[in-house]
Scaffold this active site. Structure first.
Site, PDB file in Angstrom:
ATOM      1  N   ASP A  67       0.812  -1.217   0.000  1.00 23.54           N
ATOM      2  CA  ASP A  67       0.000   0.000   0.000  1.00 23.54           C
ATOM      3  C   ASP A  67       0.842   1.261   0.000  1.00 23.54           C
ATOM      4  O   ASP A  67       2.062   1.221   0.193  1.00 23.54           O
ATOM      5  CB  ASP A  67      -0.960  -0.002   1.209  1.00 23.54           C
ATOM      6  CG  ASP A  67      -0.261  -0.390   2.520  1.00 23.54           C
ATOM      7  OD1 ASP A  67       0.981  -0.452   2.536  1.00 23.54           O
ATOM      8  OD2 ASP A  67      -0.965  -0.613   3.519  1.00 23.54           O
ATOM      9  N   ASP A 136      -7.627  -2.169  14.020  1.00 23.38           N
ATOM     10  CA  ASP A 136      -9.010  -2.421  13.583  1.00 23.38           C
ATOM     11  C   ASP A 136      -9.105  -3.673  12.708  1.00 23.38           C
ATOM     12  O   ASP A 136     -10.142  -3.944  12.122  1.00 23.38           O
ATOM     13  CB  ASP A 136      -9.562  -1.196  12.834  1.00 23.38           C
ATOM     14  CG  ASP A 136      -8.810  -0.892  11.550  1.00 23.38           C
ATOM     15  OD1 ASP A 136      -7.797  -1.574  11.261  1.00 23.38           O
ATOM     16  OD2 ASP A 136      -9.239   0.021  10.812  1.00 23.38           O
ATOM     17  N   HIS A 138      -7.192  -4.280   9.987  1.00 22.87           N
ATOM     18  CA  HIS A 138      -6.862  -4.124   8.571  1.00 22.87           C
ATOM     19  C   HIS A 138      -5.566  -4.841   8.215  1.00 22.87           C
ATOM     20  O   HIS A 138      -4.672  -5.013   9.042  1.00 22.87           O
ATOM     21  CB  HIS A 138      -6.850  -2.648   8.128  1.00 22.87           C
ATOM     22  CG  HIS A 138      -5.717  -1.810   8.633  1.00 22.87           C
ATOM     23  ND1 HIS A 138      -5.900  -0.559   9.152  1.00 22.87           N
ATOM     24  CD2 HIS A 138      -4.389  -2.022   8.669  1.00 22.87           C
ATOM     25  CE1 HIS A 138      -4.737  -0.040   9.484  1.00 22.87           C
ATOM     26  NE2 HIS A 138      -3.793  -0.917   9.213  1.00 22.87           N
ATOM     27  N   GLU A 143      -9.606  -1.716   5.029  1.00 20.29           N
ATOM     28  CA  GLU A 143     -10.295  -1.345   6.257  1.00 20.29           C
ATOM     29  C   GLU A 143     -11.592  -2.143   6.434  1.00 20.29           C
ATOM     30  O   GLU A 143     -12.132  -2.687   5.463  1.00 20.29           O
ATOM     31  CB  GLU A 143     -10.627   0.155   6.221  1.00 20.29           C
ATOM     32  CG  GLU A 143      -9.402   1.065   6.203  1.00 20.29           C
ATOM     33  CD  GLU A 143      -8.717   1.207   7.559  1.00 20.29           C
ATOM     34  OE1 GLU A 143      -8.745   0.245   8.359  1.00 20.29           O
ATOM     35  OE2 GLU A 143      -8.135   2.270   7.813  1.00 20.29           O
TER      36      GLU A 143
HETATM   37  C1  GLP Z   1      -0.276   0.478   8.598  1.00 23.72           C
HETATM   38  C2  GLP Z   1      -0.059  -0.372   7.352  1.00 23.72           C
HETATM   39  C3  GLP Z   1      -0.379  -1.834   7.604  1.00 23.72           C
HETATM   40  C4  GLP Z   1       0.248  -2.281   8.912  1.00 23.72           C
HETATM   41  C5  GLP Z   1      -0.347  -1.484  10.037  1.00 23.72           C
HETATM   42  C6  GLP Z   1       0.119  -1.918  11.414  1.00 23.72           C
HETATM   43  O1  GLP Z   1      -1.578   0.954   8.695  1.00 23.72           O
HETATM   44  N1  GLP Z   1      -0.816   0.067   6.223  1.00 23.72           N
HETATM   45  O2  GLP Z   1       0.074  -2.611   6.508  1.00 23.72           O
HETATM   46  O3  GLP Z   1       0.039  -3.645   9.109  1.00 23.72           O
HETATM   47  O4  GLP Z   1       0.040  -0.129   9.821  1.00 23.72           O
HETATM   48  O5  GLP Z   1       1.292  -1.269  11.749  1.00 23.72           O
HETATM   49  P1  GLP Z   1       2.188  -1.561  13.002  1.00 23.72           P
HETATM   50  O6  GLP Z   1       2.949  -2.784  12.671  1.00 23.72           O
HETATM   51  O7  GLP Z   1       3.059  -0.355  13.113  1.00 23.72           O
HETATM   52  O8  GLP Z   1       1.279  -1.720  14.153  1.00 23.72           O
END
Ligand code: GLP
Length: 236
Positions: A67, A136, A138, A143
């Site tokens: 993404d 959440d 995702h 989402e």
């Molecule tokens: C972002 C990314 C996700 C990732 C999420 C969790 O929103 N788009 O791909 O999994 O963060 O991040 P973290 O590992 O920092 O909790």
């Protein structure tokens, strides 16, 4: 599903790096699906070491990221392209021309999404997809919604995601409100999926996603349908 609980972030990172390294060793020209966020950073650090020590060679590897924020150029230090260069690509012997991140600058994001999925298909799909998970539920930026979305698409970020990701920006207002994300099709068609989740704040969502019903309001729950899924979780 293989659900592995470990005791520390270091253990999680080493286990994840072992799996990614194994993939590169057995198929040097593999396609790796990569993720941003803080969870995979430790695994990337280990892979950088492995590469420097001559244990793994990334010269023939192709990568496709999940993404990108809409509106951020790759030179912006909050963009996911910048994150990947900074946390991995700049430090390993990968050919940058073979590293792909969807463009958040494309004038037509629908066309960009279609081209991204087509490109992944032309590569023969993803061999190993690495994922984190949002609070959440995702994955990528898919989402919670009424339905799962198959294609790479533009998405409006949830309030909780904007809040969670604000820690990387100067303030919450700077967090882009939309993003482009790989959809469930390219993720679910990956031959193997590896999800890393770290921290006590992820415990509840991890339980829901992997031990609850498959529900588009918990996007990661779709992974229960994947035939080769490994989840590594560390509460600490
Ligand atoms: C972002 C990314 C996700 C990732 C999420 C969790 O929103 N788009 O791909 O999994 O963060 O991040 P973290 O590992 O920092 O909790």
């Amino acid at each position: 599903m293989k659900f592995i609980t470990v005791k520390s972030y270091e253990e999680l990172s080493n286990k994840a790096a072992d799996i990614i390294a194994a993939q590169v060793i057995v198929k040097p020209n593999c396609v790796l699906g990569l993720a941003t966020g803080s969870s995979p950073v430790g695994a990337y650090k280990r892979l950088i070491e492995d590469n420097k020590n001559g244990k793994i060679d990334f010269s023939a590897v192709t990568t496709v990221n999940l993404d990108e924020y809409v509106g951020l150029d790759g030179s912006n230090d909050q963009s996911y392209r910048y994150f990947m260069n900074d946390n991995l690509f700049n430090h390993i012997n990968i050919d940058k021309a073979k590293t792909f991140v969807p463009s958040g600058l494309a004038a037509d994001l629908k066309a960009e999404g279609e081209a991204y999925d087509e490109m992944i298909k032309d590569f023969g799909g993803i061999d190993l997809q690495l994922l984190g998970i949002g609070v959440d539920g995702h994955i990528g930026f898919n989402e919670p919604d009424k339905y799962f979305t198959a294609a790479t698409h533009e998405v409006k970020l949830d309030e909780s995601t904007i809040k969670a990701n604000a820690r990387f920006f100067n303030n919450e207002d700077e967090v882009p409100k939309t993003a482009i994300t790989m959809g469930m099709m390219s993720i679910m068609q990956a031959k193997k999926v590896l999800l890393v989740a770290n921290g006590a704040n992820k415990k509840e969502i991890v339980e829901k996603a992997f031990f609850g019903p498959i529900d588009p309001m918990v996007p990661a729950s779709i992974l229960q349908l994947h035939p080769d899924l490994t989840v590594i979780f560390s509460e600490n």
